[in-house]
Design an enzyme around this catalytic site. Structure first.
Site, short mmCIF file in Angstrom:
data_model
loop_
_atom_site.label_atom_id
_atom_site.label_comp_id
_atom_site.label_asym_id
_atom_site.label_seq_id
_atom_site.Cartn_x
_atom_site.Cartn_y
_atom_site.Cartn_z
CG HIS A 104 -7.15 7.39 -6.84
ND1 HIS A 104 -8.09 6.40 -6.83
CD2 HIS A 104 -5.96 6.77 -6.71
CE1 HIS A 104 -7.49 5.22 -6.72
NE2 HIS A 104 -6.20 5.41 -6.62
CG ASP A 106 -10.69 7.75 -9.66
OD1 ASP A 106 -9.84 8.09 -8.81
OD2 ASP A 106 -10.39 7.37 -10.81
CG ASP A 137 -6.32 1.34 -5.80
OD1 ASP A 137 -5.92 2.50 -5.64
OD2 ASP A 137 -6.25 0.74 -6.89
CD GLU A 172 -4.45 6.23 -10.05
OE1 GLU A 172 -3.29 5.92 -10.35
OE2 GLU A 172 -5.32 5.36 -9.89
CD GLU A 173 -7.90 2.97 -9.97
OE1 GLU A 173 -7.23 2.51 -10.90
OE2 GLU A 173 -7.70 2.69 -8.78
CD GLU A 201 -2.54 4.92 -6.02
OE1 GLU A 201 -3.09 3.87 -5.64
OE2 GLU A 201 -3.05 5.68 -6.86
CG HIS A 390 -7.86 -2.53 -9.41
ND1 HIS A 390 -7.50 -2.07 -10.66
CD2 HIS A 390 -7.65 -1.49 -8.58
CE1 HIS A 390 -7.07 -0.81 -10.57
NE2 HIS A 390 -7.16 -0.44 -9.30
ZN LIG Z 1 -4.99 3.68 -6.72
#
Ligand SMILES: [Zn+2]
Length: 417
Positions: A104, A106, A137, A172-173, A201, A390
């Site tokens: 991903h 995003d 990520d 994805e998030e 990931e 994150h």
């Molecule tokens: Zn991720």
């Protein structure tokens, strides 16, 4: 040098196969730049692709892949009450084996941007470390898979023996409804199934490649609502308090061991996440009480047999209490595991050759898009370290990007010999 020259020749051709009007040295420089995971990671981080916006990141991948001969499909999907999301599926080669890189582009929102040492979307390098939202990520891993693929294409004269594809989403998030799930459906309808998929990931714990996620536990979220009779606390015989039977039921569910784990999975666990009555008064027995729970379960269970087990425990606990109850569930995801033989062995061998360490095969952690990809083909996850995912100041050592690129490249050499 010869390989690079050949690649430069290949890269110098446009999508129509016509030679571009560019000078040779510039083309060679282009080829050199394109195999740098760092450059790709910086370019991707500079795209402000907070879910569900692709922010130019998919366009970037499409241009990079299209330039070396990938057939690219942009796949925007929509559904009522969810944001529209753009996706990309790109493939080079028609034969097998077919290796798919999934991921991903995003990212989660940066939060307070002033709290970052380096701005979250400028991709600054400080002391050998690349900073930015998505560094681990997972734009860093997407960049590594792109660099590895381009490096591998250089080695193989511009065309792989089998096929290489990229399955990239901007969802994805977020709700994950218009993303990988729908791309998988689209591929299934076309009858297009890769032989294996690596999802990048951030699964590594202490060093890049120390962990391969070969599966995930299932997840079942539910709500138990117990209905009694409201009343005054001074006259409990005229009311029926729903809390004691609810607590008894939860106690039964929580104290019973579901299993003691299996070969590749940790034990299943039942967790209470909330108990609520909505009652603000000290002198009122509430009419209803609601508990929420989640079960993370291994391959000893399915969500359906767990629902049956939960129902039986609740019935046993509430027998003769005179209260009603209702059980409701969110859509569940089942556990899954990819056979640790086959391509997982090749991936382990690639990691071992690069890092001199045998990776741990794990099924721990939360959910990811692997839960959708598993319906398409065997899938595992291996990527960068998850320590800063994150967080403010998300970052990745440049050396880690290079190491992951080498792991992916070594895997391509083993999988597409
Ligand atoms: Zn991720």
């Amino acid at each position: 040098m010869v390989l690079q020259y050949l690649a430069a020749e290949h890269l110098a051709r446009g999508p129509d196969g016509q030679k571009r009007q560019a000078s040779q040295p510039a083309n060679i420089r282009e080829a050199t730049i394109m195999t740098s995971a760092l450059a790709h990671a910086q370019n991707l981080i500079r795209c402000r692709s907070v879910t569900p916006d692709e922010g130019g990141a998919l366009a970037y991948l499409e241009s990079q892949l299209g330039a070396v001969g990938f057939t690219c499909h942009r796949l925007p999907f929509s559904e009522r009450r969810t944001p529209d999301v753009d996706n990309l599926y790109a493939r080079i080669g028609e034969g097998s084996p077919h290796v798919c890189f999934a991921g991903h582009i995003d990212v989660v929102a940066p939060g307070d941007e002033a709290a970052w040492r380096h701005q979250p979307f400028t991709a600054e390098i400080d002391d050998g470390i690349l900073y930015g939202r998505g560094a681990v990520d997972m734009k860093g891993a997407v960049a590594a898979s792109l660099a590895a693929t381009l490096l591998f294409l250089l080695e193989s004269g511009g065309a792989p023996k089998g096929s290489i594809s990229f399955l990239m989403t901007a969802d994805e998030e977020g709700p994950a409804i218009n993303g990988t799930r729908k791309v998988v459906d689209w591929l299934l309808k076309r009858g297009e199934r890769p032989d294996c998929c690596i999802l990048g990931e951030c699964t590594s714990e202490a060093a890049v490649g120390d962990t391969i996620k070969i599966g995930r536990r299932g997840s079942l979220s539910g709500e138990l609502r117990v209905r009694g009779v409201q009343g005054h606390v001074a006259y409990p015989h005229k009311a029926r308090n729903p809390l004691p039977p609810l607590i008894d039921a939860l106690n039964l569910l929580k104290t019973k061991q579901l299993d003691s784990g299996s070969t590749h999975f940790q034990p299943s666990n039942f967790e209470i996440t909330s108990i609520d009555t909505g009652n603000k008064a000290h002198n009122v027995i509430p009419a209803t009480a609601t508990a929420r729970f989640n079960v993370r379960f291994n391959d000893h269970h399915t969500s359906d047999n767990l629902k049956g087990w939960i129902e039986s425990q609740v019935q046993a606990a509430l027998l003769d209490t005179g209260v009603d109850y209702a059980l409701d569930y969110e859509p569940a995801s089942e556990s899954f595991m990819t056979d640790p033989g086959g391509f997982v062995q090749k991936l382990s061998a690639a990691i071992e050759a690069e890092t001199h360490r045998e990776p741990l095969l794990s099924t721990g952690g939360g959910t990811s898009d692997a839960r959708f990809i598993k319906d398409l083909c065997p899938v595992v996850e291996v990527g960068l370290l998850n320590a800063t995912a994150h967080k403010v100041d998300e970052c990745v050592p440049v050396a880690d990007l290079d190491r992951l690129t080498q792991i992916y490249t070594r895997f391509l050499r083993l999988a597409l010999p």
